[in-house]
Design a protein around this motif. Structure first.
Motif, PDB file in Angstrom:
ATOM      1  N   LEU A  14      45.797   5.070  36.636  1.00  0.00           N
ATOM      2  CA  LEU A  14      44.694   5.174  37.590  1.00  0.00           C
ATOM      3  C   LEU A  14      43.407   4.553  37.053  1.00  0.00           C
ATOM      4  O   LEU A  14      42.588   4.056  37.813  1.00  0.00           O
ATOM      5  CB  LEU A  14      44.415   6.640  37.939  1.00  0.00           C
ATOM      6  N   LEU A  15      43.235   4.585  35.725  1.00  0.00           N
ATOM      7  CA  LEU A  15      41.997   4.079  35.140  1.00  0.00           C
ATOM      8  C   LEU A  15      42.275   3.289  33.857  1.00  0.00           C
ATOM      9  O   LEU A  15      41.987   3.751  32.756  1.00  0.00           O
ATOM     10  CB  LEU A  15      41.030   5.233  34.867  1.00  0.00           C
ATOM     11  N   PRO A  16      42.814   2.082  34.012  1.00  0.00           N
ATOM     12  CA  PRO A  16      43.005   1.259  32.813  1.00  0.00           C
ATOM     13  C   PRO A  16      41.639   0.819  32.288  1.00  0.00           C
ATOM     14  O   PRO A  16      40.701   0.641  33.045  1.00  0.00           O
ATOM     15  CB  PRO A  16      43.823   0.070  33.334  1.00  0.00           C
ATOM     16  N   GLY A  17      41.532   0.680  30.990  1.00  0.00           N
ATOM     17  CA  GLY A  17      40.276   0.248  30.397  1.00  0.00           C
ATOM     18  C   GLY A  17      39.173   1.283  30.521  1.00  0.00           C
ATOM     19  O   GLY A  17      37.997   0.953  30.571  1.00  0.00           O
ATOM     20  N   ARG A  18      39.565   2.542  30.541  1.00  0.00           N
ATOM     21  CA  ARG A  18      38.597   3.616  30.744  1.00  0.00           C
ATOM     22  C   ARG A  18      37.509   3.634  29.680  1.00  0.00           C
ATOM     23  O   ARG A  18      37.723   3.205  28.553  1.00  0.00           O
ATOM     24  CB  ARG A  18      39.305   4.960  30.789  1.00  0.00           C
ATOM     25  N   PHE A  19      36.339   4.117  30.061  1.00  0.00           N
ATOM     26  CA  PHE A  19      35.223   4.290  29.143  1.00  0.00           C
ATOM     27  C   PHE A  19      35.476   5.543  28.330  1.00  0.00           C
ATOM     28  O   PHE A  19      35.784   6.599  28.882  1.00  0.00           O
ATOM     29  CB  PHE A  19      33.916   4.421  29.938  1.00  0.00           C
ATOM     30  N   GLU A  20      35.396   5.418  27.000  1.00  0.00           N
ATOM     31  CA  GLU A  20      35.684   6.537  26.111  1.00  0.00           C
ATOM     32  C   GLU A  20      34.559   6.730  25.117  1.00  0.00           C
ATOM     33  O   GLU A  20      33.717   5.839  24.926  1.00  0.00           O
ATOM     34  CB  GLU A  20      36.991   6.283  25.353  1.00  0.00           C
ATOM     35  N   VAL A  21      34.572   7.860  24.450  1.00  0.00           N
ATOM     36  CA  VAL A  21      33.548   8.182  23.465  1.00  0.00           C
ATOM     37  C   VAL A  21      33.490   7.124  22.357  1.00  0.00           C
ATOM     38  O   VAL A  21      32.425   6.847  21.811  1.00  0.00           O
ATOM     39  CB  VAL A  21      33.740   9.606  22.910  1.00  0.00           C
ATOM     40  N   ALA A  22      34.589   6.505  22.042  1.00  0.00           N
ATOM     41  CA  ALA A  22      34.621   5.477  20.998  1.00  0.00           C
ATOM     42  C   ALA A  22      33.710   4.297  21.354  1.00  0.00           C
ATOM     43  O   ALA A  22      33.213   3.599  20.464  1.00  0.00           O
ATOM     44  CB  ALA A  22      36.047   4.986  20.762  1.00  0.00           C
TER      45      ALA A  22
END
Length: 130
Positions: A117-125
């Motif tokens: 559903l969310l490829p390339g999601r924004f993450e804490v990293a």
């Protein structure tokens, strides 16, 4: 009660006087407990709350922070995926491989994952400057 049944049941409580489009969502926490939410509209449209966000809020309020399964249901011709904001919310609490069932009230389903559903999601990293 199954996850989709919990989503179907809570959908009936949705407050959708403007769109008349009721949505129910349920998430399963790491403990196995089910948390459900429905959409809550507001005449000032951006101030409404999506069903997925409500289910996540219920889970966090209960002290859990990990989703292991998701179900979303709506009365539509085809299964309705979460909006972009809810995809990011699901990704905050669910790993890439967490199963997501999207369903219609007529019984059509689509199986996917949080990662799909969310490829390339924004993450804490992405915020790590070290």
């Amino acid at each position: 009660m199954s996850l989709i049944d919990a989503a179907r049941e809570v959908r009936e409580n949705a407050y959708a006087p403007y769109s008349h489009f009721k949505v129910g969502a349920a998430v399963r926490g790491r403990s196995g407990a089910i948390y459900a939410g429905c959409n809550v509209e507001n005449v000032a449209y951006p101030e409404g709350t999506c069903a997925e966000a409500g289910a996540i809020a219920a889970m966090v309020a209960a002290g859990e922070t990990e989703i292991t399964e998701v179900a979303v249901i709506a009365d539509s011709p085809a299964p309705v995926p979460p909006c972009g904001g809810c995809r990011q919310k699901l990704a905050e609490f669910g790993r890439h491989d967490v199963p997501v069932t999207l369903a219609t009230t007529e019984g059509k389903t689509m199986e996917t994952t949080v990662g799909d559903l969310l490829p390339g999601r924004f993450e804490v990293a992405h915020m790590d400057r070290t």
